[in-house]
Design an enzyme around this catalytic site. Structure first.
Site, mmCIF file in Angstrom:
data_model
loop_
_atom_site.group_PDB
_atom_site.id
_atom_site.type_symbol
_atom_site.label_atom_id
_atom_site.label_comp_id
_atom_site.label_asym_id
_atom_site.label_seq_id
_atom_site.Cartn_x
_atom_site.Cartn_y
_atom_site.Cartn_z
ATOM 1 N N GLU A 52 5.123 10.136 4.188
ATOM 2 C CA GLU A 52 4.853 8.795 3.666
ATOM 3 C C GLU A 52 4.629 8.888 2.164
ATOM 4 O O GLU A 52 4.382 9.965 1.607
ATOM 5 C CB GLU A 52 3.636 8.153 4.340
ATOM 6 C CG GLU A 52 3.474 6.688 3.917
ATOM 7 C CD GLU A 52 2.641 5.848 4.889
ATOM 8 O OE1 GLU A 52 3.077 4.717 5.177
ATOM 9 O OE2 GLU A 52 1.600 6.313 5.348
ATOM 10 N N ASP A 89 0.796 -1.218 0.000
ATOM 11 C CA ASP A 89 0.000 0.000 0.000
ATOM 12 C C ASP A 89 0.838 1.282 0.000
ATOM 13 O O ASP A 89 0.618 2.173 -0.795
ATOM 14 C CB ASP A 89 -0.921 -0.004 1.222
ATOM 15 C CG ASP A 89 -1.802 1.213 1.270
ATOM 16 O OD1 ASP A 89 -2.542 1.442 0.291
ATOM 17 O OD2 ASP A 89 -1.758 1.951 2.274
#
Length: 453
Positions: free
Chosen positions: A433, A73
């Site tokens: 991120e 992911d």
């Protein structure tokens, strides 16, 4: 294993092209490279990211199905099906409607490969009629591990939706992704196109006939990708992609039914994994030419340009979490609008400035794309790239004060806070991120800018 030794450092395989003011073609190439870094399962012979190897080869063994493949992911190693499906739909949309930009940049084959890596996995995950595996890996177990996916030993449970535990957002978004992929492969691989289209139809029916929020049935997803606005927009979106892929007006009828039933019209926010409304307006207009939808679409774009909040640097500020992603998604919409004749000049100019913010068109001249431009992020919150070259241990990598040893070329980091502040900090997952959905519409926007540069 003597065979697993990382060559270091890996050179950027994406050459500069000289395109100005930013090298959209090179960054487009790099963005597809990022998806190669996110691959799970057995890697192909033409894998360009040389510090990644086969991983998670037992996925699905707990339920007796081969669930290898797909994408990790984000900086972690969970395979969350809902955002993976949205990322795939957006990648496919970029390949379809900015095909010329892909050709200019020499990225058409890489674009198809990025889509197919996900859709091959979705075909595996569709294990029976009205049965689909929507997640592999458990969030908290996965997130307590900082290391390479190649060396994972934790439990990776498989989670499914079925008639007793439906998941309408997940099934519908996967249907949209597969229908969009059917368009991508219509000429390039007609038999594959037919295969994914058939599964798309079945998953849409599953989503529509057995209705439930997917994160009720896959409870672990609730903590990471909770569906805040329900499944109405996904049902409508999937029907529209099926209408586009099939040319069958019954899907348009069903899209209109979903649209009316869930009152999808009002819209102020970003397009994203949870909210498809901006995409719904644009596809309705594309397929019907009806001003009811184009009026909503134009009003939405005007709101973005004239009324939405901005950071002090000029990035449209739609989310304090992954601000670059939110801005890239709507920049894609503006570029799509421009190509389709809506306020072409102002939409192009606005979107160019938004993508420019991510590539260095800001007061600090800072790039937010790893490996590109001036002062790019060197410490993205990403486990595998933070590890030194194999066979060295990854212990302590999270706290390494220096750059990530492997350059995660092409990854778009979360970006600045709404106040414009940004620090290149591995521990700051809110702003540093990376994720498959962060790069998805960004990729299409780069192709669009390559077309007009």
């Amino acid at each position: 294993d003597a065979a697993i030794v990382t060559p270091s450092p890996m050179e950027n395989p994406c050459a500069e092209t000289g395109m100005q003011p930013y090298d959209y073609s090179q960054v487009l190439c790099m963005s597809y490279l990022f998806y190669e870094a996110q691959r799970s399962g057995p890697l192909p012979a033409d894998q360009r990211v040389t510090w990644r190897f086969d991983s998670a080869l037992d996925d699905g063994s707990d339920v007796g199905h081969d669930l290898t493949g797909g994408y990790y992911d984000a900086g972690d190693h969970v395979k969350f099906g809902f955002p993976m499906a949205f990322s795939t739909t957006m990648l496919a949309w970029g390949v379809i409607d900015f095909a010329e930009g892909h050709e200019i940049a020499g990225q058409t084959e890489y674009g198809r490969a990025a889509v197919k890596w996900a859709t091959d996995y979705f075909l595996k995950a569709y294990t029976a009629n009205n049965e689909f595996y929507g997640q592999v890996g458990k969030g908290d177990i996965d997130h307590s591990y900082w290391g390479r996916p190649e060396e994972m030993t934790m439990e990776r449970p498989s989670y499914k939706i079925d008639e007793d535990h439906p998941g309408s957002e997940l099934a519908a978004e996967t249907a949209a992704a597969l229908a969009a992929a059917a368009v991508v492969f219509k000429d390039a691989d007609p038999s594959y196109s037919e295969e994914v289209l058939q599964v798309a139809k079945e998953l849409y029916d599953f989503a529509n006939n057995f209705r439930e929020n997917y994160d009720v049935s896959i409870e672990d997803a609730y903590y990471y990708y909770h569906s805040f606005n329900g499944y109405g927009d996904e049902l409508c979106w999937a029907a529209l992609w099926l209408a586009r892929a099939t040319g069958d007006d019954t899907y348009l009828t069903r899209a209109r039914e979903n649209y009316d039933e869930f009152d999808i019209s009002g819209y102020l926010g970003t397009l994203g994994w949870d909210d498809k409304r901006g995409g719904v307006f644009s596809l309705f207009w594309l397929l019907t030419g009806d001003s009811q939808y184009s009026d909503l679409f134009v009003a939405y774009l005007n709101w973005l340009k004239n009324e939405a909040d901005y950071t002090p640097e000029g990035l449209v500020a739609l989310s304090d979490w992954g601000s670059n992603r939110a801005a890239a998604n709507v920049a894609f919409m503006a570029l799509w609008a421009a190509k389709n004749g809506f306020d072409t000049e102002s939409n192009q100019e606005w979107a160019r400035r938004q993508i420019g913010q991510m590539l260095g068109d800001n007061p600090k001249y800072q790039s937010f794309v790893v490996g590109y431009g001036v002062n790019p992020p060197e410490k993205p919150h990403h486990r595998s790239s933070s590890c030194p070259s194999l066979p060295e241990s990854c212990i302590g990598a999270f706290n390494n004060p220096g750059p990530n040893p492997q350059t995660l070329y092409g990854a778009l980091v979360g970006g600045p806070g709404l106040d414009g502040n940004y620090t290149d900090d591995r521990g700051d997952y809110q702003h540093n991120e990376v994720a498959c959905d962060y790069n998805a519409a960004f990729t299409g926007a780069l192709a669009a800018l390559a077309e007009i540069s």
